[in-house]
Every structure is written in C-alpha cells, then in structure tokens.
Design an enzyme around this catalytic site. Structure first.
Site, mmCIF file in Angstrom:
data_model
loop_
_atom_site.group_PDB
_atom_site.id
_atom_site.type_symbol
_atom_site.label_atom_id
_atom_site.label_comp_id
_atom_site.label_asym_id
_atom_site.label_seq_id
_atom_site.Cartn_x
_atom_site.Cartn_y
_atom_site.Cartn_z
ATOM 1 N N ASP A 123 -7.100 1.050 8.852
ATOM 2 C CA ASP A 123 -6.705 -0.161 9.767
ATOM 3 C C ASP A 123 -5.671 -0.542 9.712
ATOM 4 O O ASP A 123 -5.285 -1.649 10.429
ATOM 5 C CB ASP A 123 -7.876 -1.014 9.660
ATOM 6 N N LYS A 139 0.608 -1.303 0.189
ATOM 7 C CA LYS A 139 -0.048 0.011 -0.019
ATOM 8 C C LYS A 139 1.040 1.361 0.157
ATOM 9 O O LYS A 139 0.435 2.256 -0.249
ATOM 10 C CB LYS A 139 -0.936 -0.172 1.142
#
Length: 259
Positions: free
Chosen positions: A120, A73
């Site tokens: 998260d 990511k």
C-alpha cells in the site's frame, strides 16, 4: 479508521527468536553500512514534549532521511533482494555485500530477474528502489484506494506499478499468482504457511533501526518503546531484539495499529 494501542510485556529472553537477536541486528547493520548512501538516521530527544508529558526523556527515531525515501521499509527491501539474488546466483551472502552485486560481471544475470510485490506504499517503494539499484526488473501491485501519489513515487523508481481493483489481501494473492505463472520472485513482507523465509529477511533488516538507536542511546535504557504495527513485521522484529539486547531490563512495548 480507529487506532488500537496495546501495551505488551515481552516474554522471557529464551523465548525470543535468534532470528531477531543481537547477532542478527549486528549483521543487519553491517550489511546496510555497505549499501551506497547509508547514513544512520537521527535519534532526537524532544525536550518540550518530555516536560509536557512529565517524563525524563522522550526520544524519536526519525526515518525521514533513510536512503532519501522518507521511510524505514527500504531497509527490509534492500537486504531481502540481496539475499534472494545471492541464493539465485549461488553466491555466499556472508562474503558479499550489496555493492558486489552491482559489479558488471553479475549485472547481466540480475537484469534477467523480476521481483514482484504487493504494497500500500512504502514496502513497494523500498523494493522498487533496491531493484533499480541492483538492475533487476520490478513489478508492484497496489490495492484499490491507494493514492495516485504513492503510485507515482514507485513508478518514478522504474517499477512497473499499477493499482488493482481489489483490496490488500486479494492484491497479495494476485501478486503471488503472477509470480508463479511468470517465474518471478515474490518479495512480500507478510508470511503464510510455506512462505516464511523472505518475510524473515525483511524483518531482520528492520533491526538496523533498533541497533542504531541502541548505540545512540549509549548507557540509557528506555522504559517504554512505541512501535507502529501494520502487518507487524517491524514491531515483531524490534520487540524481539529489545528483549535480547536488554534482558530483564527490556522496555515495555507499546504497539499502535489502525483498524
């Protein structure tokens, strides 16, 4: 928590967005090649598993070494912040690279910027890493139930991060509200009406993984590709690229997500 697995046949090539086609993938890869510390991650063939499953080859793209963060990511975070900063400073993102924004003449302007996101875990870690590299401030909100280890990993990167007392969706709304009230920039990997450009930047740069894998495979064309789908950003972008890259020979997409 259960998992749902869906096998999807990709739509005709003309229906795949140009945002996630071959040109976008090349642009993403070229950008990341100019980010300090870039190296392509390994595409490894698992011979024993292939034999056990009765398939010719089973390949896995190992993202554990991506920029030292153990997560893909960071790809989206780095390009997203780069594009947004270029827009804020009125710089041509086609003529500049990530390292250009680290130059002393622009550092003072970037140091006044604050980026905020809800996460998260790994998305926020990627944003925090990118902000630190570029000298910007970063605020990261994490939903109720997030592990202290994930929080600490983000805080170690210099972000002002904490765990809220609400769920993920409410934490995203909280981040958006704080951005508006404080004049910060929200960099979220989920989209909604009126908030689509930044999530598109994030999705586009997951294409670096897909383009690397295509080059590593050479002439071999996979029949099936397994993609993890949380909010769906990575899975959607890579699926569209595969259709654009392989056309009628595009693999079936197997999409796994937790519920």
């Amino acid at each position: 928590m259960s998992s749902t697995i869906e096998c999807l046949v990709l739509p005709p090539e003309g229906e795949c967005s140009e945002n996630f086609g071959k040109a976008a993938a090349l642009n993403s890869l070229d950008f990341h090649k100019n980010v300090p510390g870039y190296e392509p991650t390994k595409l490894s063939v698992l011979k024993a598993l292939s034999k056990k499953l009765g398939v010719e080859n089973f390949w896995i793209k190992d993202e554990s070494s991506r920029f030292g963060l153990n997560a893909f990511k960071v790809l989206g975070g780095s390009f997203c912040l780069f594009k947004v900063i270029c827009e804020l400073l009125r710089l041509d993102s086609n003529r500049h690279f990530f390292k250009d924004l680290q130059a002393p003449e622009v550092a003072q302007s970037i140091s006044k910027m604050t980026f905020i996101t809800a996460t998260d875990g790994n998305h926020g870690r990627g944003i925090a890493w990118s902000a630190k590299k570029l000298g910007a401030k970063c605020v990261v909100l994490m939903p109720r139930g997030t592990s202290s280890e994930r929080l600490e990993n983000i805080q170690k990167l210099g972000a002002d991060a904490w765990i809220t007392d609400v769920n993920y969706d409410a934490t995203v709304a909280m981040a958006a509200d704080m951005a508006e009230k404080n004049g910060w920039t929200l960099v979220q990997d989920t989209s909604w009406d009126g908030y689509e450009e930044i999530p598109t930047y994030i999705m586009q740069d997951y294409l670096t993984m897909a383009k690397e894998a295509q080059e590593q495979l050479g002439e071999e064309v996979p029949t099936h590709v397994f993609l993890q789908a949380g909010v769906g950003s990575m899975a959607g972008a890579v699926a569209s690229f595969l259709k654009s890259a392989y056309g009628d020979r595009a693999p079936k997409i197997v999409n796994s997500r937790s519920r």
